[in-house]
Write a protein that holds these residues in place. Sequence first.
Motif, PDB file in Angstrom:
ATOM      1  N   SER A 144      44.396  72.771  60.291  1.00  0.00           N
ATOM      2  CA  SER A 144      43.172  73.551  60.126  1.00  0.00           C
ATOM      3  C   SER A 144      42.532  73.941  61.432  1.00  0.00           C
ATOM      4  O   SER A 144      41.681  74.775  61.466  1.00  0.00           O
ATOM      5  CB  SER A 144      42.244  72.522  59.358  1.00  0.00           C
ATOM      6  OG  SER A 144      41.791  71.326  60.180  1.00  0.00           O
ATOM      7  N   LYS A 145      43.014  73.546  62.590  1.00  0.00           N
ATOM      8  CA  LYS A 145      42.492  73.812  63.822  1.00  0.00           C
ATOM      9  C   LYS A 145      42.439  75.346  64.002  1.00  0.00           C
ATOM     10  O   LYS A 145      43.482  76.084  63.679  1.00  0.00           O
ATOM     11  CB  LYS A 145      43.569  73.021  64.831  1.00  0.00           C
ATOM     12  CG  LYS A 145      42.893  73.199  66.091  1.00  0.00           C
ATOM     13  CD  LYS A 145      43.545  72.382  67.197  1.00  0.00           C
ATOM     14  CE  LYS A 145      42.815  72.204  68.620  1.00  0.00           C
ATOM     15  NZ  LYS A 145      43.016  71.076  69.451  1.00  0.00           N
ATOM     16  N   ASP A 146      41.597  76.037  64.561  1.00  0.00           N
ATOM     17  CA  ASP A 146      41.637  77.346  64.691  1.00  0.00           C
ATOM     18  C   ASP A 146      41.473  78.269  63.506  1.00  0.00           C
ATOM     19  O   ASP A 146      42.085  79.345  63.466  1.00  0.00           O
ATOM     20  CB  ASP A 146      42.649  77.857  65.757  1.00  0.00           C
ATOM     21  CG  ASP A 146      42.534  77.171  67.170  1.00  0.00           C
ATOM     22  OD1 ASP A 146      41.344  76.876  67.522  1.00  0.00           O
ATOM     23  OD2 ASP A 146      43.437  76.629  67.596  1.00  0.00           O
ATOM     24  N   GLN A 147      41.359  77.693  62.100  1.00  0.00           N
ATOM     25  CA  GLN A 147      41.174  78.508  61.096  1.00  0.00           C
ATOM     26  C   GLN A 147      39.899  78.710  60.609  1.00  0.00           C
ATOM     27  O   GLN A 147      39.039  78.300  61.314  1.00  0.00           O
ATOM     28  CB  GLN A 147      41.880  77.482  59.696  1.00  0.00           C
ATOM     29  CG  GLN A 147      43.354  77.038  60.137  1.00  0.00           C
ATOM     30  CD  GLN A 147      44.197  78.353  60.002  1.00  0.00           C
ATOM     31  OE1 GLN A 147      43.953  79.352  59.305  1.00  0.00           O
ATOM     32  NE2 GLN A 147      45.336  78.414  60.694  1.00  0.00           N
ATOM     33  N   ASN A 177      44.315  72.744  51.122  1.00  0.00           N
ATOM     34  CA  ASN A 177      44.886  72.391  49.826  1.00  0.00           C
ATOM     35  C   ASN A 177      45.861  73.616  49.370  1.00  0.00           C
ATOM     36  O   ASN A 177      46.853  73.213  48.739  1.00  0.00           O
ATOM     37  CB  ASN A 177      43.913  71.739  48.913  1.00  0.00           C
ATOM     38  CG  ASN A 177      43.388  70.245  49.134  1.00  0.00           C
ATOM     39  OD1 ASN A 177      44.096  69.637  49.847  1.00  0.00           O
ATOM     40  ND2 ASN A 177      42.178  70.339  48.982  1.00  0.00           N
ATOM     41  N   LYS A 178      45.051  74.746  49.266  1.00  0.00           N
ATOM     42  CA  LYS A 178      45.874  75.883  48.591  1.00  0.00           C
ATOM     43  C   LYS A 178      47.091  76.156  49.712  1.00  0.00           C
ATOM     44  O   LYS A 178      48.223  76.404  49.315  1.00  0.00           O
ATOM     45  CB  LYS A 178      44.847  77.070  49.025  1.00  0.00           C
ATOM     46  CG  LYS A 178      45.422  78.236  48.063  1.00  0.00           C
ATOM     47  CD  LYS A 178      44.466  79.492  48.241  1.00  0.00           C
ATOM     48  CE  LYS A 178      45.100  80.665  47.689  1.00  0.00           C
ATOM     49  NZ  LYS A 178      43.879  81.823  47.780  1.00  0.00           N
ATOM     50  N   MET A 179      46.655  76.057  50.827  1.00  0.00           N
ATOM     51  CA  MET A 179      47.961  76.101  51.871  1.00  0.00           C
ATOM     52  C   MET A 179      49.048  75.270  51.742  1.00  0.00           C
ATOM     53  O   MET A 179      50.136  75.833  51.562  1.00  0.00           O
ATOM     54  CB  MET A 179      47.425  76.081  53.382  1.00  0.00           C
ATOM     55  CG  MET A 179      48.623  76.426  54.250  1.00  0.00           C
ATOM     56  SD  MET A 179      47.976  76.026  55.981  1.00  0.00           S
ATOM     57  CE  MET A 179      49.185  76.557  57.015  1.00  0.00           C
ATOM     58  N   ILE A 180      48.823  74.006  51.384  1.00  0.00           N
ATOM     59  CA  ILE A 180      49.746  73.088  51.386  1.00  0.00           C
ATOM     60  C   ILE A 180      50.695  73.235  49.918  1.00  0.00           C
ATOM     61  O   ILE A 180      51.710  73.279  49.786  1.00  0.00           O
ATOM     62  CB  ILE A 180      49.162  71.536  51.502  1.00  0.00           C
ATOM     63  CG1 ILE A 180      48.840  71.330  52.716  1.00  0.00           C
ATOM     64  CG2 ILE A 180      50.083  70.523  51.024  1.00  0.00           C
ATOM     65  CD1 ILE A 180      47.858  69.999  53.077  1.00  0.00           C
ATOM     66  N   HIS A 181      49.665  73.251  48.731  1.00  0.00           N
ATOM     67  CA  HIS A 181      50.412  73.612  47.569  1.00  0.00           C
ATOM     68  C   HIS A 181      51.353  75.152  47.671  1.00  0.00           C
ATOM     69  O   HIS A 181      52.383  74.987  47.066  1.00  0.00           O
ATOM     70  CB  HIS A 181      49.336  73.873  46.483  1.00  0.00           C
ATOM     71  CG  HIS A 181      48.641  72.234  46.275  1.00  0.00           C
ATOM     72  ND1 HIS A 181      49.278  71.527  45.578  1.00  0.00           N
ATOM     73  CD2 HIS A 181      47.419  72.159  46.329  1.00  0.00           C
ATOM     74  CE1 HIS A 181      48.551  70.470  45.646  1.00  0.00           C
ATOM     75  NE2 HIS A 181      47.197  70.785  45.763  1.00  0.00           N
TER      76      HIS A 181
END
Length: 100
Positions: free
Chosen positions: A55-58, A65-69
């Motif tokens: 999540s750094k620099d996001q 969670n959406k990114m991981i899924h």
Amino acid sequence: MSYMKDWFSEDEDDIFMGSPKSKFFDISKQASSDVVEDEMDKIIERYAAMELLLSKDQAEDFDINKMIHQFIFENADEVAKMKKGLYVEFAGEIICRLDS
């Protein structure tokens, strides 16, 4: 080394060997609760660090969670292999502490 390859790809329903997941939980149930709690704390700490790195620099509305899924969906085979390897690693960490 082929033994390790066979072990990673074994049948998860094999009652004599079991999956890395089942062996991890077998070991966890037999080990001292203090050792298991300490190792679980290390796993959560590692997970927290990984989430922070992702999540750094996001943007502020970034949905981890959406990114991981999405990543799991797109890379299911690689994730499954890594998951098995992590179960083996974490079980090994517990086993190494059983004599201490």
